[in-house]
Design an enzyme around this catalytic site. Structure first.
Site, PDB file in Angstrom:
ATOM      1  N   TYR A  56       0.919  -1.022   0.484  1.00  0.00           N
ATOM      2  CA  TYR A  56      -0.284   0.158  -0.567  1.00  0.00           C
ATOM      3  C   TYR A  56       1.288   1.061   0.062  1.00  0.00           C
ATOM      4  O   TYR A  56       0.797   2.248  -0.535  1.00  0.00           O
ATOM      5  CB  TYR A  56      -1.716   0.270   1.468  1.00  0.00           C
ATOM      6  CG  TYR A  56      -2.490  -1.386   1.610  1.00  0.00           C
ATOM      7  CD1 TYR A  56      -1.667  -1.973   0.103  1.00  0.00           C
ATOM      8  CD2 TYR A  56      -1.851  -1.741   2.642  1.00  0.00           C
ATOM      9  CE1 TYR A  56      -3.504  -3.032   0.455  1.00  0.00           C
ATOM     10  CE2 TYR A  56      -3.239  -2.571   2.761  1.00  0.00           C
ATOM     11  CZ  TYR A  56      -3.138  -3.342   1.987  1.00  0.00           C
ATOM     12  OH  TYR A  56      -4.873  -4.661   2.131  1.00  0.00           O
ATOM     13  N   HIS A 112       0.231 -11.605   2.171  1.00  0.00           N
ATOM     14  CA  HIS A 112      -0.609 -11.071   1.982  1.00  0.00           C
ATOM     15  C   HIS A 112      -1.707 -12.109   0.953  1.00  0.00           C
ATOM     16  O   HIS A 112      -3.115 -11.762   0.676  1.00  0.00           O
ATOM     17  CB  HIS A 112      -0.537  -9.659   0.765  1.00  0.00           C
ATOM     18  CG  HIS A 112      -1.202  -8.426   1.028  1.00  0.00           C
ATOM     19  ND1 HIS A 112      -0.814  -7.341   0.804  1.00  0.00           N
ATOM     20  CD2 HIS A 112      -2.561  -8.682   0.953  1.00  0.00           C
ATOM     21  CE1 HIS A 112      -1.666  -6.432   0.563  1.00  0.00           C
ATOM     22  NE2 HIS A 112      -2.718  -7.770   0.554  1.00  0.00           N
TER      23      HIS A 112
HETATM   24  N1  LIG Z   1      -6.123  -7.864   2.233  1.00  0.00           N
HETATM   25  C1  LIG Z   1      -6.353  -7.896   1.278  1.00  0.00           C
HETATM   26  O1  LIG Z   1      -5.915  -8.424   0.059  1.00  0.00           O
HETATM   27  C2  LIG Z   1      -6.591  -6.503   1.100  1.00  0.00           C
HETATM   28  C3  LIG Z   1      -7.560  -5.974  -0.302  1.00  0.00           C
HETATM   29  C4  LIG Z   1      -8.170  -5.104  -0.510  1.00  0.00           C
HETATM   30  C5  LIG Z   1      -8.542  -4.402   1.098  1.00  0.00           C
HETATM   31  N2  LIG Z   1      -7.818  -4.469   1.880  1.00  0.00           N
HETATM   32  C6  LIG Z   1      -7.395  -3.791   3.104  1.00  0.00           C
HETATM   33  O2  LIG Z   1      -9.552  -3.703   3.163  1.00  0.00           O
HETATM   34  C7  LIG Z   1      -9.215  -2.039   3.789  1.00  0.00           C
HETATM   35  C8  LIG Z   1     -10.555  -1.654   3.205  1.00  0.00           C
HETATM   36  O3  LIG Z   1     -11.098  -2.055   2.005  1.00  0.00           O
HETATM   37  P1  LIG Z   1     -11.897  -0.863   0.937  1.00  0.00           P
HETATM   38  O4  LIG Z   1     -11.679   0.660   0.821  1.00  0.00           O
HETATM   39  O5  LIG Z   1     -11.884  -2.237  -0.201  1.00  0.00           O
HETATM   40  O6  LIG Z   1     -13.240  -1.614   1.686  1.00  0.00           O
HETATM   41  P2  LIG Z   1     -14.640  -0.670   2.284  1.00  0.00           P
HETATM   42  O7  LIG Z   1     -14.025  -0.141   3.981  1.00  0.00           O
HETATM   43  O8  LIG Z   1     -15.193  -1.136   2.618  1.00  0.00           O
HETATM   44  O9  LIG Z   1     -14.473   0.441   1.586  1.00  0.00           O
HETATM   45  C9  LIG Z   1     -14.262   1.945   1.927  1.00  0.00           C
HETATM   46  C10 LIG Z   1     -15.321   2.855   1.171  1.00  0.00           C
HETATM   47  O10 LIG Z   1     -16.531   3.050   2.027  1.00  0.00           O
HETATM   48  C11 LIG Z   1     -16.450   4.513   1.884  1.00  0.00           C
HETATM   49  N3  LIG Z   1     -17.330   4.763   3.583  1.00  0.00           N
HETATM   50  C12 LIG Z   1     -16.250   4.120   4.270  1.00  0.00           C
HETATM   51  N4  LIG Z   1     -16.950   4.401   5.554  1.00  0.00           N
HETATM   52  C13 LIG Z   1     -18.061   4.975   5.269  1.00  0.00           C
HETATM   53  C14 LIG Z   1     -19.589   4.346   6.391  1.00  0.00           C
HETATM   54  N5  LIG Z   1     -19.493   5.301   7.651  1.00  0.00           N
HETATM   55  N6  LIG Z   1     -20.048   5.560   5.291  1.00  0.00           N
HETATM   56  C15 LIG Z   1     -20.528   5.582   3.702  1.00  0.00           C
HETATM   57  N7  LIG Z   1     -19.679   4.989   2.721  1.00  0.00           N
HETATM   58  C16 LIG Z   1     -17.864   4.547   4.277  1.00  0.00           C
HETATM   59  C17 LIG Z   1     -14.834   5.408   1.712  1.00  0.00           C
HETATM   60  O11 LIG Z   1     -15.662   6.091   2.107  1.00  0.00           O
HETATM   61  P3  LIG Z   1     -14.710   7.699   2.625  1.00  0.00           P
HETATM   62  O12 LIG Z   1     -13.039   7.094   3.097  1.00  0.00           O
HETATM   63  O13 LIG Z   1     -14.522   9.005   1.662  1.00  0.00           O
HETATM   64  O14 LIG Z   1     -15.786   7.215   3.464  1.00  0.00           O
HETATM   65  C18 LIG Z   1     -14.409   4.056   1.095  1.00  0.00           C
HETATM   66  O15 LIG Z   1     -15.112   5.133  -0.430  1.00  0.00           O
HETATM   67  C19 LIG Z   1      -8.356  -1.402   3.032  1.00  0.00           C
HETATM   68  O16 LIG Z   1      -7.901  -0.405   3.410  1.00  0.00           O
HETATM   69  C20 LIG Z   1      -7.161  -2.790   3.331  1.00  0.00           C
HETATM   70  O17 LIG Z   1      -6.803  -2.400   4.674  1.00  0.00           O
HETATM   71  C21 LIG Z   1      -6.868  -5.763   2.057  1.00  0.00           C
END
Ligand SMILES: NC(=O)c1ccc[n+]([C@@H]2O[C@H](COP(=O)([O-])OP(=O)(O)OC[C@H]3O[C@@H](n4cnc5c(N)ncnc54)[C@H](OP(=O)(O)O)[C@@H]3O)[C@@H](O)[C@H]2O)c1
Length: 311
Positions: A56, A112
């Protein structure tokens, strides 16, 4: 409802907050530079667990934000991950993560992905997306059993207080168990109300492996689901809050990402859902991955769904 979430206990005995901040920030230098400010607001809002990864590019911002927050190191849990193209250089990569974070141990270190990949660039990741996706060579050796043995050494050294995996299935966890001396403390997988993975939840519970849910909301697609909208109204909370509360009710630790201070607070201000509502949300399952889905040939980052054990 008060801000702050209960803790889960890892199989190492460590307590970890039941919601972590997702620290993937986007890949431009501006995105990464900006991330420090929202990591800091999250720490101030009460987040104590942070999910980053070497890939990241946010380890340094996270380390700086934690320092600036004034929180003692022992009150914070840092999760980071070994990139799939660093499997031949695990210790070097791990030490680089420690340096970037500015710490002398991490709380959880994950593989990962199960597959080990090499690029023509060797240690460094290629800078163009084309080579990242098409220039990869899947390695037969080292395989995840070999890589796990190296993580076990890091665990023994005390520099990784817990070790785990990401994107593993029952199939790959079983294959890992054949050679593992240490049971993974964590398996981080894509999970949302459209991808509930009930068998994996049951399996990990039995084996004492803490599931973490990435992309835990399922993004707008799931937030707009009529059942989610109706139940969120019933509890007078946002769709995202409802979904995070559902994960926690299932014993799963979600890692929502938000750069917005208000939404960050929402995501750790969770009601207790009734068992009927938890079951209704689980019933929305479509076995649909929103983020890591295969291409038209059924391949994702060089592996078929069958290899992942996701088929
Ligand atoms: N292990 C892996 O292979 C892997 C792969 C992908 C992701 N990850 C991890 O998972 C984390 C999250 O992934 P993600 O960003 O895809 O998923 P997410 O947290 O489900 O979605 C994030 C999105 O939701 C919005 N959001 C967050 N809280 C909200 C709320 N209360 N109301 C409305 N919208 C909201 C955010 O916008 P705003 O920021 O504008 O609030 C952003 O656009 C990553 O940061 C990473 O740490 C791991």
């Amino acid at each position: 409802m008060t801000t702050g979430v209960p803790t889960f206990k890892l199989n190492t005995g460590a307590e970890i907050s039941s919601v972590a901040l997702g620290c993937a920030a986007g890949f431009t230098p501006e995105d990464i530079a900006h991330s420090k400010s929202w990591f800091l607001t999250a720490a101030k809002a009460g987040y104590r667990t942070f999910d980053t990864a070497q890939i990241y590019g946010t380890e340094a911002s996270l380390g700086a934000a934690i320092k600036e927050s004034g929180l003692p190191r022992e009150q914070v849990k840092i999760v980071t991950k070994l990139p799939w193209h660093r499997c031949e250089y695990i210790e070097r990569s791990f030490n680089e993560s420690l340096t970037s974070l500015g710490v002398d141990y991490v709380d959880v270190y994950l593989l990962h992905f199960p597959q080990a990949i090499s690029y023509p660039t060797g240690y460094d990741i290629p800078t163009d997306v084309e080579t990242i996706l098409n220039g990869m060579k899947i390695l037969e050796k080292p395989n995840f059993n070999d890589n796990w043995a190296v993580l076990e050494k890091l665990y023994e050294s005390g520099k990784a207080k817990a070790i785990g995996v990401s994107n593993f299935s029952i199939k790959t966890l079983e294959a890992l168990a054949k050679t593992a001396k240490v049971t993974p403390a964590v398996n981080q997988v894509e999970m949302s109300p459209y991808c509930t993975q009930n068998d994996l939840v049951e399996y990990c519970k039995q084996k004492g492996i803490q599931l973490m849910a990435y992309s835990p909301s399922g993004h707008e697609k799931v937030r707009k689901d009529p059942t989610i909208v109706r139940l969120a109204e019933k509890y007078n909370i946002s769709a995202n809050q409802l979904i995070m509360a559902w994960h926690v009710a299932r014993g799963v630790l979600p890692v929502p990402k938000s750069a917005d201070p208000e939404r960050q607070k929402q995501n750790i201000t969770l009601p207790k859902l009734s068992p009927e509502d938890v079951a209704e949300i689980t019933g929305l399952d479509k076995n649909e991955r929103i983020v890591n889905k295969p291409d038209e040939n059924g391949v994702l980052y060089g592996w078929t769904l069958e290899q992942y054990g996701w088929a």
